[in-house]
Write a protein that holds these residues in place. Structure first.
Motif, PDB file in Angstrom:
ATOM      1  N   THR A  64       0.076  -2.302  -7.875  1.00 50.29           N
ATOM      2  CA  THR A  64      -1.020  -2.487  -8.819  1.00 50.29           C
ATOM      3  C   THR A  64      -1.800  -3.770  -8.584  1.00 50.29           C
ATOM      4  N   LEU A  65      -1.522  -4.462  -7.475  1.00 50.25           N
ATOM      5  CA  LEU A  65      -2.284  -5.654  -7.151  1.00 50.25           C
ATOM      6  C   LEU A  65      -3.390  -5.286  -6.182  1.00 50.25           C
ATOM      7  N   ALA A  66      -4.587  -5.854  -6.369  1.00 41.73           N
ATOM      8  CA  ALA A  66      -5.700  -5.587  -5.477  1.00 41.73           C
ATOM      9  C   ALA A  66      -6.311  -6.893  -5.021  1.00 41.73           C
ATOM     10  N   ALA A  67      -6.486  -7.059  -3.708  1.00 34.95           N
ATOM     11  CA  ALA A  67      -7.099  -8.278  -3.168  1.00 34.95           C
ATOM     12  C   ALA A  67      -7.782  -7.929  -1.861  1.00 34.95           C
ATOM     13  N   LEU A  73      -2.533   8.936  -8.394  1.00 29.82           N
ATOM     14  CA  LEU A  73      -2.220   7.519  -8.211  1.00 29.82           C
ATOM     15  C   LEU A  73      -3.020   6.921  -7.062  1.00 29.82           C
ATOM     16  N   ASP A  74      -3.146   7.691  -5.997  1.00 32.03           N
ATOM     17  CA  ASP A  74      -3.934   7.215  -4.857  1.00 32.03           C
ATOM     18  C   ASP A  74      -5.395   7.027  -5.258  1.00 32.03           C
ATOM     19  N   ASP A 125      -9.126  -0.936  -6.588  1.00 37.54           N
ATOM     20  CA  ASP A 125      -9.520  -1.800  -5.468  1.00 37.54           C
ATOM     21  C   ASP A 125     -11.034  -1.989  -5.437  1.00 37.54           C
ATOM     22  N   ALA A 126     -11.758  -0.875  -5.638  1.00 39.01           N
ATOM     23  CA  ALA A 126     -13.217  -0.925  -5.580  1.00 39.01           C
ATOM     24  C   ALA A 126     -13.793  -1.790  -6.700  1.00 39.01           C
ATOM     25  N   VAL A 127     -13.291  -1.606  -7.920  1.00 43.92           N
ATOM     26  CA  VAL A 127     -13.775  -2.389  -9.064  1.00 43.92           C
ATOM     27  C   VAL A 127     -13.438  -3.863  -8.885  1.00 43.92           C
ATOM     28  N   ALA A 128     -12.247  -4.134  -8.377  1.00 46.00           N
ATOM     29  CA  ALA A 128     -11.834  -5.524  -8.155  1.00 46.00           C
ATOM     30  C   ALA A 128     -12.746  -6.195  -7.132  1.00 46.00           C
ATOM     31  N   GLU A 129     -13.065  -5.475  -6.070  1.00 43.98           N
ATOM     32  CA  GLU A 129     -13.918  -6.029  -5.018  1.00 43.98           C
ATOM     33  C   GLU A 129     -15.344  -6.249  -5.526  1.00 43.98           C
TER      34      GLU A 129
END
Length: 215
Positions: free
Chosen positions: A20-23, A130-131, A138-142
């Motif tokens: 659940t971590l996105a970077a 889940l994928d 990931d997209a929203v975080a970026e």
């Protein structure tokens, strides 16, 4: 027998194992910005969630039917044994008892394998959703400059105990998937009913009737 816990815990726990971590490398040089999302809140509002729950219930019902059939067969054979026990020779009696014990062991083994099978079914059904969710997180975080995104649900044990409201990206993730948060139902909080444990008769002994119920 508890074949499946609540759908809520299944969804949350499964996502945690998926990560659940996105970077991103682009964010590595940017100021640290931490966000969070309620995994259950998002998953329960995805269209896939209803289908997953429906499929899981159907599969569980199938297992329940098989278990009930096996238990009924054993009960019938045990009653037949009781009715004819008085006229059986020792050899026939011993053979019948062995058969009943073998059937009872088979049912217990089926219960164990059914639980594992249902868990595997859950994982298979959940993986595409889940994928998809991870991809959108990931997209929203970026897009919004978040270095890390935590799961605030945590399956009953939240990873995030305190955070500002503006750090919650749950609705952003839903909108990224084309889902209107205000138009979707409340999160799913219960899953398919657990298949009932069979109640096979215990091994027959000297004309005494014993019934063993496994919970």
């Amino acid at each position: 027998m508890n074949l499946v816990k609540t759908f809520r815990l299944t969804l949350a726990a499964a996502l945690l194992t998926a990560g659940t971590l996105a970077a991103t490398s682009a964010q590595a040089q940017a100021p640290l910005k931490i966000g969070y999302t309620d995994v259950q809140y998002v998953l329960a509002r995805m269209p896939e969630s209803k289908q997953i729950e429906s499929d899981l219930k159907a599969y569980n019902t199938q297992l329940e039917g098989q278990l009930k059939s096996k238990a009924t067969e054993l009960e019938t054979k045990y009653k037949t044994y009781q009715q004819g026990e008085a006229t059986m020779t020792d050899i026939v009696k011993a053979d019948k008892q062995k058969e009943l014990q073998s059937m009872q062991q088979s049912i217990q083994e089926f219960q164990r394998s059914a639980e594992q099978s249902l868990q595997q079914k859950q994982q298979t059904l959940l993986k595409p959703a889940l994928d998809k969710l991870q991809k959108n997180i990931d997209a929203v975080a970026e897009e919004n400059g978040y270095t890390y995104v935590f799961n605030s649900d945590g399956g009953g044990s939240p990873l995030l105990l305190h955070a500002p409201k503006d750090g919650d990206i749950s609705d952003l993730v839903l909108k990224k998937m084309g889902i209107n948060p205000a138009a979707t139902p409340a999160p799913v909080t219960s899953g398919p009913k657990a298949a009932p444990a069979a109640a096979p008769a215990a091994s027959p002994t000297a004309g005494k009737t014993k019934t063993k119920t496994k919970k």
